[in-house]
Scaffold this active site. Structure first.
Site, mmCIF file in Angstrom:
data_model
loop_
_atom_site.group_PDB
_atom_site.id
_atom_site.type_symbol
_atom_site.label_atom_id
_atom_site.label_comp_id
_atom_site.label_asym_id
_atom_site.label_seq_id
_atom_site.Cartn_x
_atom_site.Cartn_y
_atom_site.Cartn_z
ATOM 1 N N GLY A 46 0.834 -1.201 0.000
ATOM 2 C CA GLY A 46 0.000 0.000 0.000
ATOM 3 C C GLY A 46 0.866 1.246 0.000
ATOM 4 O O GLY A 46 1.961 1.241 0.561
ATOM 5 N N GLN A 51 3.336 9.948 0.566
ATOM 6 C CA GLN A 51 4.610 9.240 0.748
ATOM 7 C C GLN A 51 5.584 9.512 -0.396
ATOM 8 O O GLN A 51 6.781 9.261 -0.262
ATOM 9 C CB GLN A 51 4.380 7.728 0.891
ATOM 10 N N CYS A 95 5.647 -0.080 7.265
ATOM 11 C CA CYS A 95 5.342 1.065 6.410
ATOM 12 C C CYS A 95 6.569 1.389 5.572
ATOM 13 O O CYS A 95 7.678 1.416 6.098
ATOM 14 C CB CYS A 95 4.963 2.273 7.273
ATOM 15 N N LEU A 96 6.352 1.647 4.288
ATOM 16 C CA LEU A 96 7.475 1.992 3.414
ATOM 17 C C LEU A 96 8.172 3.276 3.868
ATOM 18 O O LEU A 96 9.334 3.477 3.564
ATOM 19 C CB LEU A 96 6.985 2.139 1.970
ATOM 20 N N HIS A 137 -4.605 1.946 7.478
ATOM 21 C CA HIS A 137 -3.214 2.419 7.552
ATOM 22 C C HIS A 137 -2.977 3.522 6.509
ATOM 23 O O HIS A 137 -2.397 4.573 6.817
ATOM 24 C CB HIS A 137 -2.271 1.228 7.323
ATOM 25 N N GLU A 138 -3.442 3.270 5.289
ATOM 26 C CA GLU A 138 -3.229 4.242 4.209
ATOM 27 C C GLU A 138 -4.072 5.506 4.429
ATOM 28 O O GLU A 138 -3.615 6.621 4.144
ATOM 29 C CB GLU A 138 -3.539 3.625 2.839
ATOM 30 N N HIS A 141 -2.348 7.975 6.541
ATOM 31 C CA HIS A 141 -1.365 8.812 5.827
ATOM 32 C C HIS A 141 -2.017 10.090 5.293
ATOM 33 O O HIS A 141 -1.389 11.150 5.280
ATOM 34 C CB HIS A 141 -0.742 8.049 4.656
HETATM 35 C C1 QAP Z 1 0.847 -0.858 5.028
HETATM 36 O O1 QAP Z 1 2.985 -1.333 4.217
HETATM 37 C C2 QAP Z 1 0.491 -2.139 5.747
HETATM 38 O O2 QAP Z 1 9.750 -1.883 6.559
HETATM 39 C C3 QAP Z 1 1.684 -1.084 3.787
HETATM 40 O O3 QAP Z 1 11.667 -2.681 4.862
HETATM 41 C C4 QAP Z 1 1.448 -2.933 6.342
HETATM 42 O O4 QAP Z 1 3.651 -1.944 2.188
HETATM 43 C C5 QAP Z 1 -0.813 -2.498 5.835
HETATM 44 C C6 QAP Z 1 7.698 -2.491 3.617
HETATM 45 C C7 QAP Z 1 1.076 -4.099 7.010
HETATM 46 C C8 QAP Z 1 -1.172 -3.663 6.489
HETATM 47 C C9 QAP Z 1 -0.239 -4.467 7.073
HETATM 48 C C10 QAP Z 1 8.069 -2.150 4.889
HETATM 49 C C11 QAP Z 1 8.687 -2.908 2.732
HETATM 50 C C12 QAP Z 1 6.313 -2.415 3.144
HETATM 51 C C13 QAP Z 1 9.386 -2.218 5.302
HETATM 52 C C14 QAP Z 1 3.945 -1.757 3.342
HETATM 53 C C15 QAP Z 1 10.375 -2.624 4.413
HETATM 54 C C16 QAP Z 1 10.017 -2.973 3.117
HETATM 55 C C17 QAP Z 1 5.300 -1.915 3.884
HETATM 56 CO CO CO Z 2 2.506 3.473 5.482
#
Ligand code: QAP
Ligand code: CO
Length: 172
Positions: A46, A51, A95-96, A137-138, A141
């Site tokens: 997401g 971001q 989270c990215l 979550h999104e 943001h």
């Molecule tokens: C939000 O998160 C989310 O730390 C999206 O090193 C996360 O795409 C919603 C990511 C979990 C529901 C459950 C994070 C990639 C990606 C990192 C992501 C990383 C590489 C996170």
């Molecule tokens: Co995020």
């Protein structure tokens, strides 16, 4: 399409509240295409426009993005919750914009969201499980809120220390 730079914490832009999209044009769609490509490249599920530094209420998601399955992108413009369930459930989030940090966050288990899709058509989606977590979550943001802001103070401090240490190490 283009891969854009993802802003990471700490960055004041991530705390900005995003504005509604007033007109959905080819430019809007190009930005969402670039967001999706950026998200896939970073192996995320997401991404919100803020971001990549654009303070507009736009989200892209693909829960299949990390598997071999066919891509199944979802686009949300100006999302609003019509319903949030009373019952809450913890889910381990990342989270990215907060790389390398993962923590359990409690959120409503089921949500109904109204939004405009890629073509500007009004849609309603009811979700549970990972999809419900990801939309919430999104959406945060769009309000300038990161998942670490929702953690108890002790866990939040630990998460920030971990993030700072990682970033310090990455510079060497
Ligand atoms: C939000 O998160 C989310 O730390 C999206 O090193 C996360 O795409 C919603 C990511 C979990 C529901 C459950 C994070 C990639 C990606 C990192 C992501 C990383 C590489 C996170
Ligand atoms: Co995020």
């Amino acid at each position: 399409m283009a891969i854009l730079e993802i802003l990471t914490e700490p960055n004041a832009v991530l705390r900005k509240k995003s504005s509604p999209v007033t007109e959905i044009t080819d430019e809007t769609r190009k930005l969402m295409d670039d967001m999706l490509e950026t998200m896939y490249a970073a192996e995320g599920i997401g991404l919100a426009a803020i971001q990549i530094g654009v303070p507009l209420r736009m989200i892209v998601m693909d829960l299949k993005g990390k598997t071999d399955e066919e891509p199944d992108p979802l686009y949300f413009i100006n999302p609003e919750f019509a319903h949030l369930s009373e019952s809450h459930i913890p889910y381990r989030e990342g989270c990215l914009s907060v790389p390398g940090v993962y923590n359990d966050v409690n959120r409503p288990e089921r949500v109904t969201v109204n939004y405009l899709d890629y073509h500007g058509k009004p849609q309603t989606l009811t979700a549970e499980g990972l999809l419900a977590v990801c939309i919430q979550h999104e959406y945060d943001h769009l309000e300038g809120v990161l998942f670490i802001d929702r953690l108890p103070a002790i866990q939040r401090d630990l998460a920030i220390k971990k993030l700072m240490k990682k970033q310090g190490l990455r510079l060497k």
